[in-house]
Design an enzyme around this catalytic site. Sequence first.
Site, PDB file in Angstrom:
ATOM      1  N   GLU A  51      -3.162 -10.280   3.431  1.00 27.39           N
ATOM      2  CA  GLU A  51      -4.053  -9.998   4.567  1.00 27.39           C
ATOM      3  C   GLU A  51      -5.140 -11.046   4.760  1.00 27.39           C
ATOM      4  O   GLU A  51      -5.480 -11.405   5.892  1.00 27.39           O
ATOM      5  CB  GLU A  51      -4.726  -8.624   4.391  1.00 27.39           C
ATOM      6  CG  GLU A  51      -3.842  -7.452   4.721  1.00 27.39           C
ATOM      7  CD  GLU A  51      -3.009  -6.979   3.555  1.00 27.39           C
ATOM      8  OE1 GLU A  51      -2.816  -7.763   2.600  1.00 27.39           O
ATOM      9  OE2 GLU A  51      -2.543  -5.841   3.584  1.00 27.39           O
ATOM     10  N   GLU A  90       0.840  -1.207   0.000  1.00 28.95           N
ATOM     11  CA  GLU A  90       0.000   0.000   0.000  1.00 28.95           C
ATOM     12  C   GLU A  90       0.875   1.258   0.000  1.00 28.95           C
ATOM     13  O   GLU A  90       0.562   2.243  -0.688  1.00 28.95           O
ATOM     14  CB  GLU A  90      -0.961  -0.034   1.200  1.00 28.95           C
ATOM     15  CG  GLU A  90      -2.061  -1.067   0.938  1.00 28.95           C
ATOM     16  CD  GLU A  90      -2.942  -1.373   2.140  1.00 28.95           C
ATOM     17  OE1 GLU A  90      -4.146  -1.559   1.979  1.00 28.95           O
ATOM     18  OE2 GLU A  90      -2.399  -1.458   3.256  1.00 28.95           O
TER      19      GLU A  90
HETATM   20  C1  LIG Z   1      -9.040  -0.177   9.901  1.00 31.08           C
HETATM   21  C2  LIG Z   1      -8.078  -1.279   9.753  1.00 31.08           C
HETATM   22  C3  LIG Z   1      -6.887  -0.806   9.045  1.00 31.08           C
HETATM   23  C4  LIG Z   1      -6.018  -1.909   8.602  1.00 31.08           C
HETATM   24  C5  LIG Z   1      -4.696  -1.355   8.358  1.00 31.08           C
HETATM   25  C6  LIG Z   1      -4.006  -1.775   7.102  1.00 31.08           C
HETATM   26  C7  LIG Z   1      -3.796  -3.159   6.959  1.00 31.08           C
HETATM   27  C8  LIG Z   1      -2.612  -3.621   6.625  1.00 31.08           C
HETATM   28  C9  LIG Z   1      -2.511  -5.017   6.728  1.00 31.08           C
HETATM   29  C10 LIG Z   1      -1.141  -5.592   6.744  1.00 31.08           C
HETATM   30  O1  LIG Z   1      -0.175  -5.101   6.283  1.00 31.08           O
HETATM   31  S1  LIG Z   1      -1.203  -7.052   7.558  1.00 31.08           S
HETATM   32  C11 LIG Z   1       0.362  -7.707   7.298  1.00 31.08           C
HETATM   33  C12 LIG Z   1       0.504  -8.209   5.920  1.00 31.08           C
HETATM   34  N1  LIG Z   1       1.764  -8.894   5.799  1.00 31.08           N
HETATM   35  C13 LIG Z   1       1.895 -10.193   5.926  1.00 31.08           C
HETATM   36  O2  LIG Z   1       0.952 -10.932   6.086  1.00 31.08           O
HETATM   37  C14 LIG Z   1       3.281 -10.725   5.846  1.00 31.08           C
HETATM   38  C15 LIG Z   1       3.465 -11.831   6.830  1.00 31.08           C
HETATM   39  N2  LIG Z   1       4.818 -12.337   6.795  1.00 31.08           N
HETATM   40  C16 LIG Z   1       5.216 -13.239   5.909  1.00 31.08           C
HETATM   41  O3  LIG Z   1       4.514 -13.654   5.032  1.00 31.08           O
HETATM   42  C17 LIG Z   1       6.610 -13.750   6.073  1.00 31.08           C
HETATM   43  O4  LIG Z   1       6.961 -13.606   7.426  1.00 31.08           O
HETATM   44  C18 LIG Z   1       7.636 -13.006   5.191  1.00 31.08           C
HETATM   45  C19 LIG Z   1       7.572 -11.514   5.396  1.00 31.08           C
HETATM   46  C20 LIG Z   1       7.372 -13.355   3.725  1.00 31.08           C
HETATM   47  C21 LIG Z   1       9.058 -13.498   5.586  1.00 31.08           C
HETATM   48  O5  LIG Z   1       9.076 -14.891   5.520  1.00 31.08           O
HETATM   49  P1  LIG Z   1      10.369 -15.699   6.040  1.00 31.08           P
HETATM   50  O6  LIG Z   1      10.043 -17.142   5.811  1.00 31.08           O
HETATM   51  O7  LIG Z   1      11.579 -15.136   5.440  1.00 31.08           O
HETATM   52  O8  LIG Z   1      10.491 -15.406   7.579  1.00 31.08           O
HETATM   53  P2  LIG Z   1       9.457 -15.619   8.753  1.00 31.08           P
HETATM   54  O9  LIG Z   1      10.020 -16.593   9.708  1.00 31.08           O
HETATM   55  O10 LIG Z   1       8.099 -15.877   8.240  1.00 31.08           O
HETATM   56  O11 LIG Z   1       9.437 -14.168   9.402  1.00 31.08           O
HETATM   57  C22 LIG Z   1      10.603 -13.626  10.002  1.00 31.08           C
HETATM   58  C23 LIG Z   1      10.198 -12.909  11.252  1.00 31.08           C
HETATM   59  O12 LIG Z   1       9.429 -11.773  10.893  1.00 31.08           O
HETATM   60  C24 LIG Z   1       8.197 -11.788  11.601  1.00 31.08           C
HETATM   61  N3  LIG Z   1       7.182 -11.166  10.755  1.00 31.08           N
HETATM   62  C25 LIG Z   1       6.977 -11.347   9.459  1.00 31.08           C
HETATM   63  N4  LIG Z   1       6.016 -10.549   9.003  1.00 31.08           N
HETATM   64  C26 LIG Z   1       5.603  -9.813  10.049  1.00 31.08           C
HETATM   65  C27 LIG Z   1       4.634  -8.794  10.217  1.00 31.08           C
HETATM   66  N5  LIG Z   1       3.912  -8.331   9.180  1.00 31.08           N
HETATM   67  N6  LIG Z   1       4.479  -8.283  11.436  1.00 31.08           N
HETATM   68  C28 LIG Z   1       5.217  -8.700  12.482  1.00 31.08           C
HETATM   69  N7  LIG Z   1       6.173  -9.676  12.389  1.00 31.08           N
HETATM   70  C29 LIG Z   1       6.348 -10.213  11.185  1.00 31.08           C
HETATM   71  C30 LIG Z   1       7.921 -13.262  11.832  1.00 31.08           C
HETATM   72  O13 LIG Z   1       7.035 -13.450  12.878  1.00 31.08           O
HETATM   73  C31 LIG Z   1       9.317 -13.773  12.150  1.00 31.08           C
HETATM   74  O14 LIG Z   1       9.643 -13.396  13.465  1.00 31.08           O
HETATM   75  P3  LIG Z   1       9.649 -14.460  14.625  1.00 31.08           P
HETATM   76  O15 LIG Z   1      10.181 -13.726  15.794  1.00 31.08           O
HETATM   77  O16 LIG Z   1      10.499 -15.575  14.139  1.00 31.08           O
HETATM   78  O17 LIG Z   1       8.212 -14.866  14.800  1.00 31.08           O
END
Ligand SMILES: CCCCCC/C=C/CC(=O)SCCNC(=O)CCNC(=O)[C@H](O)C(C)(C)COP(=O)(O)OP(=O)(O)OC[C@H]1O[C@@H](n2cnc3c(N)ncnc32)[C@H](O)[C@@H]1OP(=O)(O)O
Length: 648
Positions: free
Chosen positions: A124, A104
Amino acid sequence: MAEYLRLPHSLALIRIRNPPVNAISPAVLYGIKEGLQKAVSDHTVKAIVISGADGKFCAGVDIHVFSTPWSSDTGLGDLVDEMQRNKKPVVAAIEGMALGGGLELALGSHYRIAHVQTETGFPEVTLGILPGARGTQLLPRLIGIPAALDLITSGRCILAGEAFKLGILDKVVNSDPLEKGIKFARTILDQPLECRRIMNKTVPNVPNMDAIFSEVFAKVRKQYPGYIAPETCIRAVQASVKHPYEVGIKEEKELAVYLVESGQARALQYAFFAERNANKWSTPSGVSWKTASVRPISLVGVLGKHVGEFLDSPHLHMVRAAIYLVPSGVKFCGKHIAVLAPLILIQVHELFILCVRTGDGNFFFFFFVVLGPELRTYTLSHSTSSQLIEMENILVPRGWGEVVSTFLTISNNGTMNIHVQVLCRHTVFSSLRDSIYVIYIRNFRVSDLAGLDVGWKGRKGQGLTGPALPPGTPARKRGNIRYCPIPDILCESGRFGQKTGKGWYQYDKPLGRIHKPDPWLSKFLSQYRETYHIEPRVISQDEILERCLYALINEAFRILGEGIAASPEHIDVIYLHGYGWPRYRGGPMFYASTVGLSTILEKLQKYYRQNPDIPQLEPSNYLKKLAAHGNPPLKEWQRLAGTPSSKL
Ligand SMILES: CCCCCC/C=C/CC(=O)SCCNC(=O)CCNC(=O)[C@H](O)C(C)(C)COP(=O)(O)OP(=O)(O)OC[C@H]1O[C@@H](n2cnc3c(N)ncnc32)[C@H](O)[C@@H]1OP(=O)(O)O
């Protein structure tokens, strides 16, 4: 958490920095806003570049914040609009990933340049929410309704090449996108921006718009039954067609808030972190996923009824040269587990077990139940191979039997005991058919698929049935415990399940797949009740569900209390990936936390009083200990109830 740098040639750089994936937290959002304001108020700045630190643009909003009030009003959408309206061009230089809120931000920019390996998309929906910071309004305007619907309702992430073809990206580069972005920004300093503001575009018209939406509604209802997010995503996209931008974004927000506050979103986000936590297992001796190494394979065996069907797969050609696949348990030699990946990941609709012996003599078992596209393959193994084949890996002690079989047995016993008592068999199925409980119907299908004779053989071996059973043993008791001899009787009648064309269900033919309820079974059950003077009664839907589910949850607490499972999350991941537990309910442990531990305890106590010969209904000590604390959050369970000595 977003740096602002003044660059030469009238440029400014805003760099998002929030390891590990530059997720958008309140601090990041504030940093970007502040950077934008600085760039706007600095008259010497003519264009702005936005990028992410450490080779990652942004993985979206920080998922942790969805459990805080901030998530309902992040202000990210307003920031995206502010970027679009900005009088100075904004160039997004994208590397690694631009997901969710990250995409976004990119759509809010006037130009998007990405490295060829960048992954982008709106995942999402997989978290039970929607792209609520203008994503559902901007993407359709940029790439049209069909492509936007596909990306938003599937949550599919795509590589830069595809994103470029769809029109999401303006340029794909092989080298450093930041360098390229900066270079590019210097060339567009005085270009008009009006045509670059996606918010000003109208959604490209297609003649059959209504039909497209109807089709997608029907598709997601079929593909994701019970899930509320996919349909809500479609409604939000529909708003981009029906309304001008300013109205569309209001509708998007309302729908987003509805989803953010839903139990499904909480469950799906829990599942996201549970999977990541479960993969971080380690044994008390220090063995962990990270310390595991790839081992060559010396022997591979595939046990299954229809393994021959693999031979039709185009993928198989890749592996045929390296390994020899022979149906029904014949061993064959392989070279390396990596070779197996394409073999395992193909779509099959059968149950099979894969056994692998590594060079150092260890055996690993992969237990696959693939009932259809909605139920994924899974494995319980600490073999490095599961990483190569991208599956969840859960560490369990003493092989996989302890966890998997126990759960299956509990589920089966629960349903069978009710089955016998209930006035109308249909009630059990219709009660269980509702969302979460569908899993119990699968138990019978899975048993038919696996072959009822498998369990029969085991029970004979244990002396529970067959010639070793001491004469005079009552048919429905083993010691003080209620025993259900029905599966034994089915086997004695030659009903071994799918392979014989009849089991719990009847099939179109032996080895056939089309199943339907068998009137024979209903007749048999009435006779059975008459024989054993079982009074049929109306059992309420609630009782059916509670007795089945709470017994299972009880068992999960026992396993946790005995140190057999490492954490509640491990149990949930097993259920999500192994049994087709609906992800939007988070798994049995998460579900228990939403029902309330004292409620579960009270119900179990009641049912156990009524059925003292069903030990599965006797509340486990671990559950009792935890319920004494009220309904503590799942994360606190092990601290509060104590961590038993690990059996891992
Ligand atoms: C009125 C309401 C308004 C709404 C507002 C607007 C809405 C926005 C919505 C969003 O943006 S929701 C988030 C969308 N993003 C995702 O779903 C991405 C999720 N993550 C992934 O798919 C994967 O993690 C990755 C980014 C592709 C990386 O994959 P990889 O296999 O390389 O590593 P992981 O082990 O999965 O992740 C590493 C580490 O990072 C943490 N993490 C990943 N994404 C997020 C995140 N979006 N927020 C917080 N943390 C995240 C993950 O948990 C791992 O950390 P951990 O400590 O090992 O758990």
